[in-house]
Design a protein around this motif. Sequence first.
Motif, PDB file in Angstrom:
ATOM      1  N   HIS A  29       0.682  -2.063   3.781  1.00  0.00           N
ATOM      2  CA  HIS A  29       0.512  -2.759   2.506  1.00  0.00           C
ATOM      3  C   HIS A  29       1.272  -1.957   1.450  1.00  0.00           C
ATOM      4  O   HIS A  29       1.068  -0.748   1.309  1.00  0.00           O
ATOM      5  N   ILE A  30       2.162  -2.621   0.721  1.00  0.00           N
ATOM      6  CA  ILE A  30       2.985  -1.881  -0.261  1.00  0.00           C
ATOM      7  C   ILE A  30       2.474  -2.132  -1.672  1.00  0.00           C
ATOM      8  O   ILE A  30       2.294  -3.274  -2.073  1.00  0.00           O
ATOM      9  N   SER A  31       2.248  -1.068  -2.410  1.00  0.00           N
ATOM     10  CA  SER A  31       1.889  -1.197  -3.818  1.00  0.00           C
ATOM     11  C   SER A  31       2.997  -0.539  -4.630  1.00  0.00           C
ATOM     12  O   SER A  31       3.186   0.676  -4.598  1.00  0.00           O
ATOM     13  N   GLN A  32       3.763  -1.384  -5.316  1.00  0.00           N
ATOM     14  CA  GLN A  32       4.938  -0.902  -6.034  1.00  0.00           C
ATOM     15  C   GLN A  32       4.608  -0.751  -7.513  1.00  0.00           C
ATOM     16  O   GLN A  32       4.558  -1.749  -8.244  1.00  0.00           O
ATOM     17  N   LEU A  39       2.209   3.326   0.118  1.00  0.00           N
ATOM     18  CA  LEU A  39       2.083   2.542   1.347  1.00  0.00           C
ATOM     19  C   LEU A  39       0.652   2.701   1.848  1.00  0.00           C
ATOM     20  O   LEU A  39       0.188   3.827   2.064  1.00  0.00           O
ATOM     21  N   GLY A  40      -0.040   1.586   2.001  1.00  0.00           N
ATOM     22  CA  GLY A  40      -1.391   1.605   2.545  1.00  0.00           C
ATOM     23  C   GLY A  40      -1.308   1.261   4.030  1.00  0.00           C
ATOM     24  O   GLY A  40      -0.773   0.213   4.384  1.00  0.00           O
ATOM     25  N   LEU A  41      -1.819   2.138   4.874  1.00  0.00           N
ATOM     26  CA  LEU A  41      -1.726   1.900   6.325  1.00  0.00           C
ATOM     27  C   LEU A  41      -3.052   1.359   6.823  1.00  0.00           C
ATOM     28  O   LEU A  41      -4.105   1.968   6.616  1.00  0.00           O
ATOM     29  N   ILE A  42      -3.000   0.211   7.479  1.00  0.00           N
ATOM     30  CA  ILE A  42      -4.223  -0.422   7.958  1.00  0.00           C
ATOM     31  C   ILE A  42      -4.156  -0.556   9.474  1.00  0.00           C
ATOM     32  O   ILE A  42      -3.136  -0.973  10.020  1.00  0.00           O
ATOM     33  N   GLY A  43      -5.262  -0.226  10.126  1.00  0.00           N
ATOM     34  CA  GLY A  43      -5.311  -0.299  11.586  1.00  0.00           C
ATOM     35  C   GLY A  43      -5.794   1.044  12.116  1.00  0.00           C
ATOM     36  O   GLY A  43      -6.420   1.822  11.395  1.00  0.00           O
ATOM     37  N   ASP A  44      -5.488   1.305  13.383  1.00  0.00           N
ATOM     38  CA  ASP A  44      -5.931   2.561  13.993  1.00  0.00           C
ATOM     39  C   ASP A  44      -4.966   3.676  13.596  1.00  0.00           C
ATOM     40  O   ASP A  44      -3.915   3.867  14.210  1.00  0.00           O
ATOM     41  N   THR A  45      -5.371   4.402  12.529  1.00  0.00           N
ATOM     42  CA  THR A  45      -4.472   5.443  12.007  1.00  0.00           C
ATOM     43  C   THR A  45      -4.716   6.797  12.695  1.00  0.00           C
ATOM     44  O   THR A  45      -4.084   7.781  12.346  1.00  0.00           O
ATOM     45  N   SER A  46      -5.618   6.790  13.704  1.00  0.00           N
ATOM     46  CA  SER A  46      -5.939   8.070  14.333  1.00  0.00           C
ATOM     47  C   SER A  46      -4.720   8.657  15.059  1.00  0.00           C
ATOM     48  O   SER A  46      -4.636   9.858  15.269  1.00  0.00           O
TER      49      SER A  46
END
Length: 333
Positions: A29-32, A39-46
């Motif tokens: 997800h980009i927040s400009q 950058l927002g990372l969604i999901g399995d970030t492990s």
Amino acid sequence: MIAVLKHGTTEAQTQHLIAWLKNMNLDVHISQGQEVTILGLIGDTSRVDMELLGSLDIVETVKRVSEPFKQVNRKFHPLDSVITAGNAKIGGGNFAMIAGPCSVESEEQIIKVATAVKEAGANLLRGGAFKPRTSPYAFQGMGGKGIELLLKAKAATGLPIVTEIMNISTLDLFTDVDVIQVGARNMQNFDLLKELGKTNKPILLKRGLANTLQELLMSAEYIMSEGNENVMLCERGIRTFETYTRNTLDLSAITVLQELTHLPVIVDPSHATGKARLVPPMAYAAAAAGADGVMVEVHNNPACALCDGAQSLTPAQFAELNQKVQQIREVLK
Ligand code: PEP
Ligand code: MN
């Protein structure tokens, strides 16, 4: 997890990094903002190596986001979200003054109330067509006909309209509705939230009568995770041991939500108190606490209202409320 990019990172570098992250099965997800890109990372970030990501030339910092809500999280999107509904803007300093009857009852009634609240300074019109009533014998709303009448009121006044959906099977009737309301009783109707997430309509999500702020945010996340970023939250009172008022207005929810999320926070003092005379002071308190809007029930003849007459203001009372709310906002500037 969020990655804050360094000032001056080029579009090509950003896209290259996003492609690399997506390759790890993550949604990005980009927040400009003007100054920073997040950058927002969604999901399995492990599986993401934080040190490696943080060591890249274009990355300023990397942080884990411990909260379970991601897209609604202010860490993902530091700036206030501004929602556009018809000719109204809500959030980021733009105030929503939403007014109208609990339910649409007739063409004459909705046009009268719409004209009066517009004159008094409202910038959105509310009105229930599908009504969630505690008793199956109570007036259930006019249904599709009620939406047609709201659209007539919109044509007559120019006010964008807010009305509640109870069942996704009626979605086609909401094509020209500006804001779809999800009522307190449906806040955790996850199938409904997911379907609304597939639309691009502004959604006014009301807090459930017995739900925590985190649960409200998780419900907003359901909508946003399907792609719809146009979400507004509404504090409308919660059930406590107190019975004098219809519900207990949680004013601290305004500040807490504004800390946790970038979404606009609207307060509904009508359903929170259930008593017309308590509505203005609670609207003033909401404005003073920094709410992004208030939603107030107004009826041309409260004594004869088919629904929620006891908490409905007359147009004259609403005009005074609006004036004072605007004065309070001026003082706070
Ligand atoms: C309403 O706004 O008309 C309504 C039914 O409110 P709530 O869902 O907050 O009870
Ligand atoms: Mn009502």
